[in-house]
Design an enzyme around this catalytic site. Structure first.
Site, PDB file in Angstrom:
ATOM      1  N   GLY A 176      -4.274  -4.398  -4.023  1.00 14.15           N
ATOM      2  CA  GLY A 176      -5.200  -3.343  -4.407  1.00 14.15           C
ATOM      3  C   GLY A 176      -4.393  -2.132  -4.805  1.00 14.15           C
ATOM      4  N   HIS A 177      -4.406  -1.808  -6.084  1.00 11.08           N
ATOM      5  CA  HIS A 177      -3.645  -0.651  -6.567  1.00 11.08           C
ATOM      6  C   HIS A 177      -4.625   0.419  -7.020  1.00 11.08           C
ATOM      7  CE1 HIS A 177      -0.007  -3.483  -7.439  1.00 11.08           C
ATOM      8  NE2 HIS A 177      -0.167  -3.206  -6.171  1.00 11.08           N
ATOM      9  N   ASP A 203       0.814  -1.222   0.000  1.00  5.27           N
ATOM     10  CA  ASP A 203       0.000   0.000   0.000  1.00  5.27           C
ATOM     11  C   ASP A 203       0.844   1.267   0.000  1.00  5.27           C
ATOM     12  OD1 ASP A 203      -2.252  -1.703   0.275  1.00  5.27           O
ATOM     13  OD2 ASP A 203      -1.867  -1.811   2.420  1.00  5.27           O
ATOM     14  N   GLN A 245       2.151  -6.157  -3.137  1.00  5.41           N
ATOM     15  CA  GLN A 245       2.464  -6.121  -1.692  1.00  5.41           C
ATOM     16  C   GLN A 245       3.764  -5.328  -1.462  1.00  5.41           C
ATOM     17  OE1 GLN A 245       1.488  -9.596  -2.942  1.00  5.41           O
ATOM     18  NE2 GLN A 245      -0.506  -8.670  -2.656  1.00  5.41           N
ATOM     19  N   LYS A 284       2.277   2.138  -5.115  1.00  2.00           N
ATOM     20  CA  LYS A 284       2.934   1.600  -6.325  1.00  2.00           C
ATOM     21  C   LYS A 284       2.085   1.798  -7.569  1.00  2.00           C
ATOM     22  CE  LYS A 284       3.172  -2.530  -4.579  1.00  2.00           C
ATOM     23  NZ  LYS A 284       2.788  -2.285  -3.188  1.00  2.00           N
TER      24      LYS A 284
HETATM   25  P1  IMP Z   1      -2.771 -12.899   1.934  1.00  4.29           P
HETATM   26  O1  IMP Z   1      -1.894 -12.336   0.878  1.00  4.29           O
HETATM   27  O2  IMP Z   1      -4.230 -12.718   1.660  1.00  4.29           O
HETATM   28  O3  IMP Z   1      -2.414 -14.320   2.278  1.00  4.29           O
HETATM   29  O4  IMP Z   1      -2.509 -12.064   3.289  1.00  4.29           O
HETATM   30  C1  IMP Z   1      -1.297 -12.154   4.022  1.00  4.29           C
HETATM   31  C2  IMP Z   1      -0.926 -10.815   4.638  1.00  4.29           C
HETATM   32  O5  IMP Z   1      -0.536  -9.919   3.606  1.00  4.29           O
HETATM   33  C3  IMP Z   1      -2.076 -10.124   5.391  1.00  4.29           C
HETATM   34  O6  IMP Z   1      -1.551  -9.395   6.487  1.00  4.29           O
HETATM   35  C4  IMP Z   1      -2.629  -9.159   4.349  1.00  4.29           C
HETATM   36  O7  IMP Z   1      -3.289  -8.061   4.953  1.00  4.29           O
HETATM   37  C5  IMP Z   1      -1.336  -8.731   3.660  1.00  4.29           C
HETATM   38  N1  IMP Z   1      -1.546  -8.271   2.287  1.00  4.29           N
HETATM   39  C6  IMP Z   1      -1.811  -9.030   1.202  1.00  4.29           C
HETATM   40  N2  IMP Z   1      -1.896  -8.258   0.095  1.00  4.29           N
HETATM   41  C7  IMP Z   1      -1.679  -6.998   0.482  1.00  4.29           C
HETATM   42  C8  IMP Z   1      -1.605  -5.755  -0.213  1.00  4.29           C
HETATM   43  O8  IMP Z   1      -1.747  -5.658  -1.440  1.00  4.29           O
HETATM   44  N3  IMP Z   1      -1.347  -4.656   0.543  1.00  4.29           N
HETATM   45  C9  IMP Z   1      -1.135  -4.740   1.897  1.00  4.29           C
HETATM   46  N4  IMP Z   1      -1.177  -5.870   2.579  1.00  4.29           N
HETATM   47  C10 IMP Z   1      -1.456  -7.004   1.884  1.00  4.29           C
END
Ligand code: IMP
Length: 409
Positions: free
Chosen positions: A39-40, A12, A198, A15
């Site tokens: 989420g971009h 977040d 991420q 990017k």
């Molecule tokens: P997962 O990717 O759904 O398995 O989540 C694993 C961890 O990564 C959790 O803490 C999510 O909130 C975090 N996470 C996954 N994708 C994003 C992103 O695009 N931005 C911020 N945090 C993320």
């Protein structure tokens, strides 16, 4: 020329906006990891676009965007997103390709994801999109790749529901499937952006394991999963915010303790719109953690940093940033692997004066107030990494470029 952009914090960082901005000069944008957990957000002439699976270059009508080999793709989410783009006037057909080595997320993976979370004593706080499960199937060699969707041998272990799901989407996925390495090689004269998802601290290897996502969000992911080898990367950019946020659980040494109405935490969340694009969850907020940022620079060979959300600090008379940790009374300057250490880490904070003036209209480095420039320069010195772009608002125009990443050193 090949430029890699990754998040240098816990995701977040903005990017999407930076990839969108730099994509103007690129021919191809490859997203190399993650899935619909990302989420971009891109704001263009007042219209907001929230992207989850589609690479952020899609808003330019002449760009090819590719979902790379390291991605885990839920076709239902992908085509819903593409339909949404079409409804907003973005003509994507023929411009969105998918690496045939990318893996599918099947509907039951999401159920397993949620069930695993509910069985964990300390949940990770996943997005519930089946991401970790898809990567686990991939690692255990039971995943289904785009290349496998009409291979009877590969599908024979699946249940009827899985097979029906694949049959439903096969006709739409197949025409988009591409041999990514061959495509990139054939277009080696194009400028290509490799977009991470991420952030470095959520990477399965370099992140705060186990409170991470399961893909490669580090810069090396672009080489393993973007269709090129490491020596073909010309430039690595790391995007970070003027402060730090995190969604989901896990250690966060600089997190503000007070989140009550009127607190600094609340102010930053509201001003920076710090709510998850995918889940809507309020993000945890804290001061900039320079120990973590320096680690991200080091472990990813970040050549240049990109600072976003600097304008969120406009109204503050003063603020702080973390320059070391104190763990059990000892000063620690390196980012620890141990979650227990990180949870006990007390930030050593350095104070900065605020600039107390709006900066969103600034178009050049020289126009930024002295106090803002001093903050930027301190970060550069601390991380030993130049900051080449400063973003002062969510619109494409609100971007100060000190050095284009497309210029060779
Ligand atoms: P997962 O990717 O759904 O398995 O989540 C694993 C961890 O990564 C959790 O803490 C999510 O909130 C975090 N996470 C996954 N994708 C994003 C992103 O695009 N931005 C911020 N945090 C993320």
């Amino acid at each position: 020329m090949n430029v890699v952009i990754i998040g240098a914090q816990w995701g977040d960082e903005g990017k999407g906006k930076i990839v969108d901005y730099l994509a103007r000069d690129a021919g191809i944008v490859v997203r190399f990891s993650g899935g619909a957990n990302a989420g971009h957000t891109i704001v263009l002439s007042g219209t907001k676009y929230a992207l989850h699976l589609v690479p952020s270059g899609i808003l330019y009508s002449d760009k090819i965007v590719i979902l790379g080999s390291g991605m885990v793709i839920d076709p239902e989410a992908l085509f819903a997103e593409l339909d949404g783009l079409k409804a907003k006037g973005i003509d994507w057909e023929g411009r969105v390709l998918i690496s045939d080595r990318a893996h599918l997320v099947l509907p039951r993976y999401k159920d397993v994801d949620r069930e695993m979370e509910s069985n964990r004593k300390k949940p990770i706080g996943t997005t519930g999109r089946g991401i970790g499960v898809a990567y686990a199937f991939k690692a255990s060699r039971d995943g289904i790749r785009i290349a496998d969707i009409d291979d009877e041998d590969r599908l024979q272990n699946l249940g009827e529901e899985d097979k029906a799901f694949i049959a439903k989407w096969r006709g739409k996925l197949k025409p988009m499937a591409t041999d990514l390495a061959a495509y990139i090689s054939r277009h080696r004269n194009s400028w290509t952006l490799f977009e991470g998802a991420q952030g470095a601290l959520l990477d399965i290897d370099t992140g705060t394991y186990p409170f991470v996502s399961s893909g490669m969000s580090c810069a090396a992911g672009a080489a393993a999963q973007g269709g090129i080898g490491p020596r073909r990367i010309d430039r690595i950019l790391g995007v970070f915010k003027a402060y730090t946020t995190r969604v989901g659980n896990g250690p966060f040494p600089t997190e503000f303790k007070d989140d009550s109405p009127g607190s600094l935490s609340n102010y930053i969340r509201t001003t920076g719109n710090e709510y998850g694009v995918t889940t809507g969850r309020p993000r945890r907020c804290g001061y900039l953690d320079l120990v973590a940022l320096r680690y991200a620079c080091m472990v990813n060979s970040i050549d240049r940093l990109v600072l976003t959300h600097l304008d969120v600090y406009d109204a503050l008379p003063e603020f702080e940033a973390c320059v070391a940790y104190r763990i059990d009374g000892k000063v620690v300057e390196d980012f620890p692997a141990s979650i227990r250490d990180l949870e006990r880490a007390v930030p050593v904070l350095k104070k900065f004066d605020g600039w107390k003036t709006p900066i969103s209209a600034c178009q050049s480095w020289e126009e930024l107030p002295t106090k803002a420039r001093e903050y930027v320069e301190f970060i550069e010195t601390f991380t030993e990494t130049p900051i080449s772009i400063v973003s002062v608002g969510s619109d494409r125009q609100q971007t100060i470029v000190r050095e284009s990443p497309w210029t060779r050193f």
